[in-house]
Design a protein around this motif. Sequence first.
Motif, PDB file in Angstrom:
ATOM      1  N   TYR A 104       0.842  -1.196   0.000  1.00 34.84           N
ATOM      2  CA  TYR A 104       0.000   0.000   0.000  1.00 34.84           C
ATOM      3  C   TYR A 104       0.881   1.251   0.000  1.00 34.84           C
ATOM      4  CZ  TYR A 104      -3.590   3.354   1.383  1.00 34.84           C
ATOM      5  OH  TYR A 104      -4.438   4.429   1.422  1.00 34.84           O
ATOM      6  N   LEU A 105       1.892   1.250   0.861  1.00 42.24           N
ATOM      7  CA  LEU A 105       2.819   2.380   0.911  1.00 42.24           C
ATOM      8  C   LEU A 105       3.541   2.552  -0.425  1.00 42.24           C
ATOM      9  CD1 LEU A 105       4.204   4.657   2.443  1.00 42.24           C
ATOM     10  CD2 LEU A 105       5.794   2.954   3.375  1.00 42.24           C
ATOM     11  N   SER A 106       3.878   1.448  -1.066  1.00 41.90           N
ATOM     12  CA  SER A 106       4.539   1.508  -2.368  1.00 41.90           C
ATOM     13  C   SER A 106       3.674   2.235  -3.396  1.00 41.90           C
ATOM     14  CB  SER A 106       4.849   0.081  -2.838  1.00 41.90           C
ATOM     15  OG  SER A 106       5.348   0.082  -4.142  1.00 41.90           O
ATOM     16  N   VAL A 107       2.388   1.911  -3.411  1.00 40.29           N
ATOM     17  CA  VAL A 107       1.480   2.582  -4.353  1.00 40.29           C
ATOM     18  C   VAL A 107       1.314   4.049  -3.969  1.00 40.29           C
ATOM     19  CG1 VAL A 107      -0.863   2.608  -5.319  1.00 40.29           C
ATOM     20  CG2 VAL A 107       0.303   0.426  -4.962  1.00 40.29           C
ATOM     21  N   LEU A 108       1.213   4.335  -2.674  1.00 40.53           N
ATOM     22  CA  LEU A 108       1.131   5.732  -2.236  1.00 40.53           C
ATOM     23  C   LEU A 108       2.360   6.523  -2.686  1.00 40.53           C
ATOM     24  CD1 LEU A 108      -0.268   5.997   1.405  1.00 40.53           C
ATOM     25  CD2 LEU A 108      -1.309   6.746  -0.718  1.00 40.53           C
ATOM     26  N   GLU A 109       3.535   5.932  -2.527  1.00 40.36           N
ATOM     27  CA  GLU A 109       4.770   6.606  -2.962  1.00 40.36           C
ATOM     28  C   GLU A 109       4.725   6.903  -4.454  1.00 40.36           C
ATOM     29  OE1 GLU A 109       7.939   4.678   0.214  1.00 40.36           O
ATOM     30  OE2 GLU A 109       7.715   3.763  -1.760  1.00 40.36           O
ATOM     31  N   LEU A 110       4.143   6.000  -5.207  1.00 42.25           N
ATOM     32  CA  LEU A 110       4.026   6.208  -6.655  1.00 42.25           C
ATOM     33  C   LEU A 110       3.127   7.408  -6.948  1.00 42.25           C
ATOM     34  CD1 LEU A 110       4.954   4.993  -9.315  1.00 42.25           C
ATOM     35  CD2 LEU A 110       3.052   3.384  -9.167  1.00 42.25           C
ATOM     36  N   TYR A 111       2.054   7.544  -6.194  1.00 42.91           N
ATOM     37  CA  TYR A 111       1.184   8.711  -6.372  1.00 42.91           C
ATOM     38  C   TYR A 111       1.862   9.999  -5.918  1.00 42.91           C
ATOM     39  CZ  TYR A 111      -2.923   6.341  -8.120  1.00 42.91           C
ATOM     40  OH  TYR A 111      -3.797   5.660  -8.922  1.00 42.91           O
ATOM     41  N   VAL A 112       2.639   9.943  -4.850  1.00 43.47           N
ATOM     42  CA  VAL A 112       3.414  11.116  -4.433  1.00 43.47           C
ATOM     43  C   VAL A 112       4.352  11.523  -5.570  1.00 43.47           C
ATOM     44  CG1 VAL A 112       5.207  11.975  -2.865  1.00 43.47           C
ATOM     45  CG2 VAL A 112       3.273  10.698  -1.953  1.00 43.47           C
ATOM     46  N   ALA A 113       5.003  10.534  -6.178  1.00 47.07           N
ATOM     47  CA  ALA A 113       5.919  10.816  -7.292  1.00 47.07           C
ATOM     48  C   ALA A 113       5.181  11.427  -8.476  1.00 47.07           C
ATOM     49  CB  ALA A 113       6.638   9.538  -7.712  1.00 47.07           C
ATOM     50  N   LEU A 114       3.981  10.949  -8.758  1.00 48.58           N
ATOM     51  CA  LEU A 114       3.184  11.518  -9.849  1.00 48.58           C
ATOM     52  C   LEU A 114       2.876  12.993  -9.591  1.00 48.58           C
ATOM     53  CD1 LEU A 114       1.381  11.392 -12.405  1.00 48.58           C
ATOM     54  CD2 LEU A 114      -0.469  10.605 -10.888  1.00 48.58           C
ATOM     55  N   VAL A 115       2.400  13.293  -8.396  1.00 49.04           N
ATOM     56  CA  VAL A 115       2.077  14.681  -8.067  1.00 49.04           C
ATOM     57  C   VAL A 115       3.345  15.541  -8.096  1.00 49.04           C
ATOM     58  CG1 VAL A 115       1.162  16.226  -6.275  1.00 49.04           C
ATOM     59  CG2 VAL A 115       0.014  14.055  -6.756  1.00 49.04           C
ATOM     60  N   ALA A 116       4.450  15.007  -7.572  1.00 47.05           N
ATOM     61  CA  ALA A 116       5.719  15.750  -7.590  1.00 47.05           C
ATOM     62  C   ALA A 116       6.180  15.996  -9.019  1.00 47.05           C
ATOM     63  CB  ALA A 116       6.790  14.986  -6.809  1.00 47.05           C
ATOM     64  N   GLU A 117       6.020  14.997  -9.877  1.00 43.60           N
ATOM     65  CA  GLU A 117       6.427  15.142 -11.285  1.00 43.60           C
ATOM     66  C   GLU A 117       5.616  16.233 -11.970  1.00 43.60           C
ATOM     67  OE1 GLU A 117       8.555  14.741 -14.667  1.00 43.60           O
ATOM     68  OE2 GLU A 117       8.992  13.659 -12.812  1.00 43.60           O
ATOM     69  N   VAL A 118       4.354  16.329 -11.648  1.00 42.29           N
ATOM     70  CA  VAL A 118       3.519  17.391 -12.219  1.00 42.29           C
ATOM     71  C   VAL A 118       3.939  18.745 -11.651  1.00 42.29           C
ATOM     72  CG1 VAL A 118       1.166  18.320 -12.305  1.00 42.29           C
ATOM     73  CG2 VAL A 118       1.566  15.879 -12.713  1.00 42.29           C
ATOM     74  N   LEU A 119       4.100  18.817 -10.334  1.00 44.40           N
ATOM     75  CA  LEU A 119       4.413  20.105  -9.692  1.00 44.40           C
ATOM     76  C   LEU A 119       5.807  20.615 -10.027  1.00 44.40           C
ATOM     77  CD1 LEU A 119       2.835  19.683  -6.141  1.00 44.40           C
ATOM     78  CD2 LEU A 119       1.937  20.938  -8.109  1.00 44.40           C
ATOM     79  N   VAL A 120       6.755  19.700 -10.273  1.00 50.47           N
ATOM     80  CA  VAL A 120       8.114  20.142 -10.579  1.00 50.47           C
ATOM     81  C   VAL A 120       8.153  20.912 -11.905  1.00 50.47           C
ATOM     82  CG1 VAL A 120       9.068  18.168 -11.863  1.00 50.47           C
ATOM     83  CG2 VAL A 120      10.516  19.409 -10.264  1.00 50.47           C
ATOM     84  N   ARG A 121       7.126  20.747 -12.704  1.00 47.90           N
ATOM     85  CA  ARG A 121       7.047  21.447 -13.987  1.00 47.90           C
ATOM     86  C   ARG A 121       6.384  22.821 -13.866  1.00 47.90           C
ATOM     87  NH1 ARG A 121       8.192  17.627 -18.006  1.00 47.90           N
ATOM     88  NH2 ARG A 121       8.285  15.519 -17.178  1.00 47.90           N
ATOM     89  N   VAL A 122       5.892  23.157 -12.680  1.00 50.28           N
ATOM     90  CA  VAL A 122       5.274  24.464 -12.454  1.00 50.28           C
ATOM     91  C   VAL A 122       6.387  25.477 -12.170  1.00 50.28           C
ATOM     92  CG1 VAL A 122       3.750  25.799 -10.949  1.00 50.28           C
ATOM     93  CG2 VAL A 122       3.158  23.433 -11.541  1.00 50.28           C
ATOM     94  N   PRO A 123       6.481  26.506 -12.980  1.00 48.03           N
ATOM     95  CA  PRO A 123       7.541  27.495 -12.760  1.00 48.03           C
ATOM     96  C   PRO A 123       7.397  28.176 -11.392  1.00 48.03           C
ATOM     97  CG  PRO A 123       6.463  27.830 -14.893  1.00 48.03           C
ATOM     98  CD  PRO A 123       5.666  26.815 -14.141  1.00 48.03           C
ATOM     99  N   GLY A 124       8.526  28.406 -10.761  1.00 52.39           N
ATOM    100  CA  GLY A 124       8.547  29.162  -9.520  1.00 52.39           C
ATOM    101  C   GLY A 124       8.449  28.336  -8.251  1.00 52.39           C
TER     102      GLY A 124
END
Length: 164
Positions: A104-124
């Motif tokens: 379960y934690l493994s899948v949660l980490e994957l979702y954290v990575a997805l959100v981080a991957e999206v947010l890292v592309r937001v300037p600023g």
Amino acid sequence: MPQLVYSTWGGIHLLAAVLSLLLGTAVLALPKRGLRHRQMGYAYVGGLGVMLTTSFAIYRQYNGFGIFHVAAILSAATLLAGMLPVWRKRPTHNWLQLHYSFMYLSVLELYVALVAEVLVRVPGLDFWEVAGASSAVVLLPGAVLFSRLRRQWEPSAGLAQRSV
């Protein structure tokens, strides 16, 4: 508009990540018994293994080893912690709960990575803003859901310690 994929490794990484998200979510949502669970679970492990491996071929963000590579190592450790109890059936009294908890934690980490991957592309946004936001958006609701699901996974809920 920035590119989504910059290399062949990035493309493989993206495909493996999407496959892992779909499979991991399905494995958590579907019944935890039988052949279908095992097949989808091992497909998740394989997809995540490919995603984690290919992450080490991607250096565009930091021009070298970076924080996302550290996250990949931690994610691999979580995945291994979730699979070792299945392979060894140890510790005998709670291997199944360990498996479910770490997967379960493994899948949660994957979702954290997805959100981080999206947010890292937001300037600023800097790293700590991305890390904090992605963790808060996923881990807080994920912990609440885990506390509810965990009751269903306990032996007292009818899930005996048996081969998964």
